[in-house]
Structure formats: C-alpha cells, structure tokens
Design a protein around this motif. Structure first.
Motif, PDB file in Angstrom:
ATOM      1  N   MET A 116       0.827  -1.203   0.000  1.00  0.00           N
ATOM      2  CA  MET A 116       0.000   0.000   0.000  1.00  0.00           C
ATOM      3  C   MET A 116       0.868   1.263   0.000  1.00  0.00           C
ATOM      4  O   MET A 116       0.597   2.208  -0.758  1.00  0.00           O
ATOM      5  N   VAL A 117       1.908   1.283   0.821  1.00  0.00           N
ATOM      6  CA  VAL A 117       2.802   2.443   0.878  1.00  0.00           C
ATOM      7  C   VAL A 117       3.509   2.628  -0.460  1.00  0.00           C
ATOM      8  O   VAL A 117       3.642   3.756  -0.964  1.00  0.00           O
ATOM      9  N   ARG A 118       3.947   1.518  -1.055  1.00  0.00           N
ATOM     10  CA  ARG A 118       4.637   1.609  -2.347  1.00  0.00           C
ATOM     11  C   ARG A 118       3.710   2.160  -3.426  1.00  0.00           C
ATOM     12  O   ARG A 118       4.113   3.030  -4.212  1.00  0.00           O
ATOM     13  N   LEU A 119       2.465   1.683  -3.462  1.00  0.00           N
ATOM     14  CA  LEU A 119       1.502   2.176  -4.448  1.00  0.00           C
ATOM     15  C   LEU A 119       1.199   3.653  -4.220  1.00  0.00           C
ATOM     16  O   LEU A 119       1.035   4.421  -5.181  1.00  0.00           O
ATOM     17  N   GLY A 120       1.121   4.054  -2.941  1.00  0.00           N
ATOM     18  CA  GLY A 120       0.874   5.464  -2.641  1.00  0.00           C
ATOM     19  C   GLY A 120       2.020   6.344  -3.114  1.00  0.00           C
ATOM     20  O   GLY A 120       1.801   7.420  -3.694  1.00  0.00           O
ATOM     21  N   ASP A 121       3.243   5.877  -2.881  1.00  0.00           N
ATOM     22  CA  ASP A 121       4.417   6.634  -3.336  1.00  0.00           C
ATOM     23  C   ASP A 121       4.443   6.727  -4.864  1.00  0.00           C
ATOM     24  O   ASP A 121       4.762   7.791  -5.431  1.00  0.00           O
ATOM     25  N   ASP A 122       4.101   5.607  -5.526  1.00  0.00           N
ATOM     26  CA  ASP A 122       4.098   5.611  -6.992  1.00  0.00           C
ATOM     27  C   ASP A 122       3.060   6.581  -7.543  1.00  0.00           C
ATOM     28  O   ASP A 122       3.305   7.265  -8.551  1.00  0.00           O
ATOM     29  N   LEU A 123       1.898   6.643  -6.881  1.00  0.00           N
ATOM     30  CA  LEU A 123       0.853   7.559  -7.350  1.00  0.00           C
ATOM     31  C   LEU A 123       1.293   9.016  -7.193  1.00  0.00           C
ATOM     32  O   LEU A 123       1.088   9.834  -8.099  1.00  0.00           O
TER      33      LEU A 123
ATOM     34  N   VAL B 292      -3.902   6.642 -16.699  1.00  0.00           N
ATOM     35  CA  VAL B 292      -2.904   5.916 -15.913  1.00  0.00           C
ATOM     36  C   VAL B 292      -3.023   6.279 -14.432  1.00  0.00           C
ATOM     37  O   VAL B 292      -2.956   5.416 -13.556  1.00  0.00           O
ATOM     38  N   LEU B 293      -3.247   7.570 -14.168  1.00  0.00           N
ATOM     39  CA  LEU B 293      -3.421   8.003 -12.780  1.00  0.00           C
ATOM     40  C   LEU B 293      -4.651   7.350 -12.145  1.00  0.00           C
ATOM     41  O   LEU B 293      -4.615   6.936 -10.983  1.00  0.00           O
ATOM     42  N   ASN B 294      -5.730   7.265 -12.923  1.00  0.00           N
ATOM     43  CA  ASN B 294      -6.955   6.633 -12.407  1.00  0.00           C
ATOM     44  C   ASN B 294      -6.712   5.165 -12.091  1.00  0.00           C
ATOM     45  O   ASN B 294      -7.211   4.641 -11.080  1.00  0.00           O
ATOM     46  N   ALA B 295      -5.966   4.489 -12.935  1.00  0.00           N
ATOM     47  CA  ALA B 295      -5.668   3.072 -12.696  1.00  0.00           C
ATOM     48  C   ALA B 295      -4.806   2.908 -11.446  1.00  0.00           C
ATOM     49  O   ALA B 295      -5.026   2.001 -10.632  1.00  0.00           O
ATOM     50  N   ARG B 296      -3.817   3.805 -11.296  1.00  0.00           N
ATOM     51  CA  ARG B 296      -2.978   3.749 -10.091  1.00  0.00           C
ATOM     52  C   ARG B 296      -3.813   4.002  -8.834  1.00  0.00           C
ATOM     53  O   ARG B 296      -3.624   3.340  -7.802  1.00  0.00           O
ATOM     54  N   ALA B 297      -4.729   4.973  -8.892  1.00  0.00           N
ATOM     55  CA  ALA B 297      -5.576   5.282  -7.738  1.00  0.00           C
ATOM     56  C   ALA B 297      -6.478   4.102  -7.381  1.00  0.00           C
ATOM     57  O   ALA B 297      -6.716   3.810  -6.199  1.00  0.00           O
TER      58      ALA B 297
ATOM     59  N   ASP C 121      -5.813   0.919  -7.939  1.00  0.00           N
ATOM     60  CA  ASP C 121      -4.964  -0.097  -7.294  1.00  0.00           C
ATOM     61  C   ASP C 121      -4.697   0.257  -5.834  1.00  0.00           C
ATOM     62  O   ASP C 121      -4.687  -0.620  -4.954  1.00  0.00           O
ATOM     63  N   LEU C 122      -4.476   1.546  -5.577  1.00  0.00           N
ATOM     64  CA  LEU C 122      -4.213   1.974  -4.201  1.00  0.00           C
ATOM     65  C   LEU C 122      -5.434   1.769  -3.315  1.00  0.00           C
ATOM     66  O   LEU C 122      -5.313   1.295  -2.176  1.00  0.00           O
ATOM     67  N   ARG C 123      -6.619   2.101  -3.833  1.00  0.00           N
ATOM     68  CA  ARG C 123      -7.840   1.900  -3.032  1.00  0.00           C
ATOM     69  C   ARG C 123      -8.045   0.423  -2.712  1.00  0.00           C
ATOM     70  O   ARG C 123      -8.443   0.074  -1.588  1.00  0.00           O
ATOM     71  N   LYS C 124      -7.791  -0.440  -3.681  1.00  0.00           N
ATOM     72  CA  LYS C 124      -7.924  -1.878  -3.443  1.00  0.00           C
ATOM     73  C   LYS C 124      -6.942  -2.337  -2.370  1.00  0.00           C
ATOM     74  O   LYS C 124      -7.293  -3.120  -1.469  1.00  0.00           O
ATOM     75  N   SER C 125      -5.712  -1.845  -2.464  1.00  0.00           N
ATOM     76  CA  SER C 125      -4.699  -2.220  -1.475  1.00  0.00           C
ATOM     77  C   SER C 125      -5.085  -1.718  -0.086  1.00  0.00           C
ATOM     78  O   SER C 125      -4.907  -2.428   0.914  1.00  0.00           O
TER      79      SER C 125
END
Length: 242
Positions: A62-69, A81-86, A88-92
């Motif tokens: 979750m922290v890694r996905l947040g940093d990537d976003l 791409v930003l929407n897809a990253r967001a 993934d973060l919500r799912k995590s």
C-alpha cells in the motif's frame, strides 16, 4: 470446520478419560474443556501470526503504491494511468483494513480464551478444595435481545453445577439448543442451530442492578456465512414468574 475439530478433540479426550479411575465428573468435564480451549488458543495464536505477516506485506504494498501515485502525479502522467494507479491503491487500502479487522478480532478472541482458562482453573481449584456449590441464578427463561439485527427471543437455561444447557427460539424462526458453562459469574454458551449447526459463541456476565438480574455480553459467529454479522452484543432479562 473449527466446530468439527473441537468435537473431535472433545471426543478423543473423553474416550481417553474413560479408562482412568473414577473422578469427579464435573471436574473432569472442566479439564476436558480446558484442553480444548488450549488447543483452540494455540490455533488462534498461529492464525494471528499469519495475519500479521499478511498485514506487513499488504502495508508495504500500500505504501509503495501510494508513493508511486504521488510520483506519477508529480510527473504528469496521463489521467487514465493516474486513475488506474488510484484504483490499485484503493484496493490495497481495503485489503489492509480487512486484515486489521481480522487481527483485532483474533486478538480479542485470544484474550477471551485466556480469561476463560483462568476462570475454569479457578473453578477446578474451588471444586477440589470442597467449596460449597454456588446458588443457581440462571435456570429459567431469559428474554434476550441480540445486536446487530434486533433479534429477540428466549433462552431457556438449566444449570447443573457449572454446566449450562438449554433451548432457544429467536425471531425469524431460528431455534435450537444451547450448551456451555457458568463459572465465576461468567456465562459461556454455544448456540447450535437446528438447521445450520454450531453458529455462534456467547459470553456474558451476570449483572445485578437492585432486584433485577441481567445477562450482558458479546457474541462471535462460528459459521461465517457471507453477508451475515460476525460479532455483536446481547442482553438477557429473566422472565417474570407468573
């Protein structure tokens, strides 16, 4: 699954005890319950260790996905791409929250099992020391209310020494049997539904307020049907005698 394991362990212990010399049946029953609880406690401890490992990995992801976003937003990536990253973060984040809830429930269950083991050990000492039998304050009909769901109904209980048994009926047509113990002012009941089998464990304290006696406590589901509550609270009030 846990109910079948407990039943198998209980049967094996009873069969093993059958070859021993005659002893106080109540004490022997309590010893069997202690052994079952110890095995379940060990299983719960192993479960919480597994959940902690999963939680550690999920949190790192979750922290890694947040940093990537954050990095992607800073670098101006495409909105899709930003929407897809967001997403993934919500799912995590949801996975982390689910694991936190599992860990909290397991820790509460472990604490309750340890308390129960202490109470049973104290009752065994009391019986072996020849202390007097406590007054029967539970036998009879109790009007119960269970949350969540606003279930109402009756528990018809019978106390024999420290062993509780009985029947129940709840709104919605639920009915079945009850079994458990009453030790040191604490009630522990297993609810066995006529259709679904072993569905929940109830624990509570016998509370006195003036001339009124009430049962107040919590419950935990053992049959985790999808969409159904897994825990809650319950209260019981003795039905007034006609």
């Amino acid at each position: 699954m846990r109910a079948s394991i407990e039943s198998a362990v209980l049967l094996a212990l009873i069969v093993g005890a059958g070859g021993a010399q005659a002893r106080d049946p109540v004490v022997e029953s309590l010893r069997v319950q202690m052994e079952v609880e110890r095995r379940l406690l060990a299983s719960d401890v192993a479960s919480v260790e597994r959940v902690q490992e999963l939680l550690r990995a999920a949190t790192e992801r979750m922290v890694r996905l947040g940093d990537d976003l954050v990095r992607a937003q800073r670098e101006g990536e495409e909105p899709a791409v930003l929407n897809a990253r967001a997403a993934d973060l919500r799912k995590s984040e949801g996975e982390v929250l689910d694991l936190v809830a599992q860990a909290q429930q397991l820790r509460a269950t472990i604490a309750a099992r340890r308390d129960y083991l202490e109470q049973v050990a104290a009752e065994i000492r009391r019986l072996e020391e020849g202390a007097g039998t406590s007054q029967d304050e539970l036998s009879g009909r109790w009007l119960v209310s269970i949350e969540p769901g606003a279930l109402k109904g009756t528990f018809d209980l019978r106390l024999d020494g420290t062993v509780l048994s009985g029947l129940y009926q709840l709104s919605g047509g639920w009915r079945g049997s009850l079994r458990g113990t009453f030790i040191g002012g604490t009630v522990r009941l297993e609810r066995i539904d006529a259709q679904l089998g072993f569905v929940a464990t109830y624990t509570g304290r016998l509370v006195t307020r003036g001339s009124e006696k009430r049962l107040e406590g919590t419950w935990e589901a053992t049959n985790l049907a999808g969409g159904m509550p897994v825990s809650g609270t319950w209260v019981g009030q003795r039905e007034a005698k006609p």
